[in-house]
Design a protein around this motif. Structure first.
Motif, PDB file in Angstrom:
ATOM      1  N   GLU A   1       0.834  -1.199   0.000  1.00 42.79           N
ATOM      2  CA  GLU A   1       0.000   0.000   0.000  1.00 42.79           C
ATOM      3  C   GLU A   1       0.870   1.251   0.000  1.00 42.79           C
ATOM      4  N   ALA A   2       0.425   2.250  -0.726  1.00 43.19           N
ATOM      5  CA  ALA A   2       1.212   3.462  -0.937  1.00 43.19           C
ATOM      6  C   ALA A   2       1.293   4.347   0.303  1.00 43.19           C
ATOM      7  N   ALA A   3       0.293   4.292   1.164  1.00 48.17           N
ATOM      8  CA  ALA A   3       0.244   5.208   2.306  1.00 48.17           C
ATOM      9  C   ALA A   3       1.149   4.799   3.456  1.00 48.17           C
ATOM     10  N   GLY A   4       1.756   3.635   3.398  1.00 51.26           N
ATOM     11  CA  GLY A   4       2.552   3.149   4.514  1.00 51.26           C
ATOM     12  C   GLY A   4       3.978   3.664   4.529  1.00 51.26           C
ATOM     13  N   GLN A   5       4.603   3.551   5.674  1.00 49.30           N
ATOM     14  CA  GLN A   5       6.009   3.930   5.829  1.00 49.30           C
ATOM     15  C   GLN A   5       6.905   3.036   4.991  1.00 49.30           C
ATOM     16  N   THR A   6       6.505   1.785   4.819  1.00 45.82           N
ATOM     17  CA  THR A   6       7.303   0.854   4.019  1.00 45.82           C
ATOM     18  C   THR A   6       7.512   1.384   2.614  1.00 45.82           C
ATOM     19  N   ALA A   7       6.433   1.803   1.958  1.00 47.31           N
ATOM     20  CA  ALA A   7       6.543   2.331   0.588  1.00 47.31           C
ATOM     21  C   ALA A   7       7.404   3.589   0.562  1.00 47.31           C
TER      22      ALA A   7
ATOM     23  N   ASN B   1       4.557   8.785  11.243  1.00 46.93           N
ATOM     24  CA  ASN B   1       4.209   9.688  12.334  1.00 46.93           C
ATOM     25  C   ASN B   1       4.297  11.112  11.817  1.00 46.93           C
ATOM     26  N   PRO B   2       3.176  11.825  11.747  1.00 45.09           N
ATOM     27  CA  PRO B   2       1.862  11.437  12.238  1.00 45.09           C
ATOM     28  C   PRO B   2       1.208  10.396  11.316  1.00 45.09           C
ATOM     29  N   VAL B   3       0.229   9.700  11.874  1.00 42.75           N
ATOM     30  CA  VAL B   3      -0.512   8.689  11.122  1.00 42.75           C
ATOM     31  C   VAL B   3      -1.318   9.400  10.039  1.00 42.75           C
ATOM     32  N   PRO B   4      -1.179   8.959   8.766  1.00 47.58           N
ATOM     33  CA  PRO B   4      -1.941   9.598   7.681  1.00 47.58           C
ATOM     34  C   PRO B   4      -3.447   9.418   7.864  1.00 47.58           C
ATOM     35  N   ALA B   5      -4.213  10.346   7.331  1.00 48.62           N
ATOM     36  CA  ALA B   5      -5.673  10.316   7.470  1.00 48.62           C
ATOM     37  C   ALA B   5      -6.261   9.022   6.925  1.00 48.62           C
TER      38      ALA B   5
ATOM     39  N   SER C   1      -6.247   6.086   9.510  1.00 50.65           N
ATOM     40  CA  SER C   1      -6.678   6.557  10.831  1.00 50.65           C
ATOM     41  C   SER C   1      -6.953   5.427  11.825  1.00 50.65           C
ATOM     42  N   ARG C   2      -7.226   4.224  11.337  1.00 53.50           N
ATOM     43  CA  ARG C   2      -7.459   3.103  12.266  1.00 53.50           C
ATOM     44  C   ARG C   2      -6.154   2.512  12.786  1.00 53.50           C
ATOM     45  N   TYR C   3      -5.012   2.978  12.262  1.00 52.28           N
ATOM     46  CA  TYR C   3      -3.698   2.487  12.670  1.00 52.28           C
ATOM     47  C   TYR C   3      -3.167   3.296  13.850  1.00 52.28           C
ATOM     48  N   ARG C   4      -2.181   2.735  14.530  1.00 54.85           N
ATOM     49  CA  ARG C   4      -1.490   3.479  15.591  1.00 54.85           C
ATOM     50  C   ARG C   4       0.001   3.499  15.246  1.00 54.85           C
ATOM     51  N   PHE C   5       0.660   4.586  15.578  1.00 53.39           N
ATOM     52  CA  PHE C   5       2.089   4.716  15.329  1.00 53.39           C
ATOM     53  C   PHE C   5       2.862   3.811  16.275  1.00 53.39           C
ATOM     54  N   GLU C   6       3.848   3.125  15.732  1.00 49.90           N
ATOM     55  CA  GLU C   6       4.741   2.272  16.524  1.00 49.90           C
ATOM     56  C   GLU C   6       6.152   2.511  16.015  1.00 49.90           C
ATOM     57  N   ALA C   7       7.014   3.056  16.860  1.00 50.78           N
ATOM     58  CA  ALA C   7       8.374   3.394  16.445  1.00 50.78           C
ATOM     59  C   ALA C   7       9.252   2.161  16.257  1.00 50.78           C
ATOM     60  N   ASP C   8       9.159   1.188  17.146  1.00 50.21           N
ATOM     61  CA  ASP C   8      10.008   0.001  17.073  1.00 50.21           C
ATOM     62  C   ASP C   8       9.132  -1.232  16.866  1.00 50.21           C
ATOM     63  N   LYS C   9       8.929  -1.568  15.612  1.00 51.50           N
ATOM     64  CA  LYS C   9       8.020  -2.671  15.312  1.00 51.50           C
ATOM     65  C   LYS C   9       8.632  -4.039  15.596  1.00 51.50           C
ATOM     66  N   PHE C  10       9.951  -4.168  15.538  1.00 57.88           N
ATOM     67  CA  PHE C  10      10.564  -5.436  15.948  1.00 57.88           C
ATOM     68  C   PHE C  10      10.205  -5.720  17.398  1.00 57.88           C
ATOM     69  N   GLN C  11      10.387  -4.717  18.244  1.00 58.23           N
ATOM     70  CA  GLN C  11      10.077  -4.896  19.667  1.00 58.23           C
ATOM     71  C   GLN C  11       8.576  -5.127  19.867  1.00 58.23           C
ATOM     72  N   ALA C  12       7.745  -4.376  19.167  1.00 59.53           N
ATOM     73  CA  ALA C  12       6.295  -4.520  19.311  1.00 59.53           C
ATOM     74  C   ALA C  12       5.842  -5.936  18.966  1.00 59.53           C
ATOM     75  N   ALA C  13       6.507  -6.556  17.992  1.00 55.51           N
ATOM     76  CA  ALA C  13       6.137  -7.907  17.568  1.00 55.51           C
ATOM     77  C   ALA C  13       6.851  -8.982  18.373  1.00 55.51           C
ATOM     78  N   GLY C  14       7.811  -8.592  19.209  1.00 48.10           N
ATOM     79  CA  GLY C  14       8.583  -9.574  19.961  1.00 48.10           C
ATOM     80  C   GLY C  14       9.548 -10.337  19.078  1.00 48.10           C
ATOM     81  N   LEU C  15      10.063  -9.666  18.042  1.00 48.37           N
ATOM     82  CA  LEU C  15      10.989 -10.287  17.103  1.00 48.37           C
ATOM     83  C   LEU C  15      12.374  -9.666  17.206  1.00 48.37           C
ATOM     84  N   THR C  16      13.368 -10.373  16.698  1.00 47.90           N
ATOM     85  CA  THR C  16      14.759  -9.972  16.849  1.00 47.90           C
ATOM     86  C   THR C  16      15.368  -9.563  15.514  1.00 47.90           C
ATOM     87  N   PRO C  17      15.893  -8.332  15.424  1.00 46.95           N
ATOM     88  CA  PRO C  17      16.600  -7.955  14.192  1.00 46.95           C
ATOM     89  C   PRO C  17      17.929  -8.697  14.107  1.00 46.95           C
TER      90      PRO C  17
END
Length: 162
Positions: A49-55, A87-91, A94-110
Motif C-alpha cells: 500500500e502506498a500510504a505506509g512507511q514501508t513504501a 508519524n503522524p498517522v496519515p488520514a 486513521s485506524r492504525y497506531r504509530f509504533e516506532a520500534d516494530k521489531f520490539q512490538a512484535a517480539g521479534l529480533t533484528p
C-alpha cells in the motif's frame, strides 16, 4: 536459529504472509506485514500500500529484507496488524497506531544482513536480502507494484532439501 546461504531453484515459498523490513529516514528499521507477492527467477514482485512507511522508505532507500514467518509466529505477525511507522498517522490510515520500534512490538529480533543495510527477522526460517529495482504506482495510486532483486537467501537448514 542458525541460517545458511542457500541457492534455491525457485523462490516459491508457499506461505501467505511475509514481513518486510525497510530503513526509516533516521536509519532505524521499519517492519511491516504484507501478503501480496510472487517470484520469477531472482526477482520478487511485491504489492504494498502506498500510504505506509514501508513504501515511503523503499522509494528513498531501496534495500529491503523479505522474511517468511512460519505458522508458529502468527502471534508476532498479528501484533503488527494496525501499526504504522508513519508519524503522524496519515488520514487514510486513521485506524492504525504509530509504533516506532516494530521489531520490539512484535517480539521479534533484528539480525544483521550481509548485503543490504536493513536487518532480517532472526526468528524467520527463510529470509531474502533484496534491493528494489522499480516501484510502479498501481491503478488509483493506492498501492505500488515493487520489483526487487533477491541478492541473498538465508534459510534454516531444516527446511532445505539435500
Amino acid at each position: 536459529m542458525d541460517h545458511v546461504v542457500a541457492h534455491p531453484e525457485t523462490l516459491y515459498v508457499g506461505t501467505p504472509a511475509y514481513l518486510i523490513a525497510t530503513e526509516n529516514p533516521d536509519g532505524s528499521a521499519n517492519l511491516a506485514p504484507a501478503s501480496s507477492y510472487w517470484a520469477l527467477g531472482s526477482m520478487l514482485v511485491l504489492g504494498l500500500e502506498a500510504a505506509g512507511q514501508t513504501a515511503e522508505n523503499l522509494l528513498a532507500r531501496p534495500d529491503i529484507t523479505v522474511n517468511f514467518p512460519s505458522g508458529d509466529l502468527w502471534r508476532s505477525v498479528l501484533k503488527l496488524d494496525g501499526t504504522t511507522g508513519r508519524n503522524p498517522v496519515p488520514a487514510d490510515k486513521s485506524r492504525y497506531r504509530f509504533e516506532a520500534d516494530k521489531f520490539q512490538a512484535a517480539g521479534l529480533t533484528p539480525e544483521d544482513s550481509e548485503m543490504v543495510s536493513v536487518p532480517r527477522v532472526a526468528e524467520c526460517q527463510l529470509q531474502f536480502e533484496a534491493r528494489v529495482a522499480r516501484a510502479t504506482p498501481g491503478l488509483g495510486e493506492s498501492y505500488y507494484m515493487v520489483e526487487a532483486e533477491v541478492l541473498r537467501v538465508h534459510a534454516d537448514p531444516q527446511i532445505l532439501k539435500p
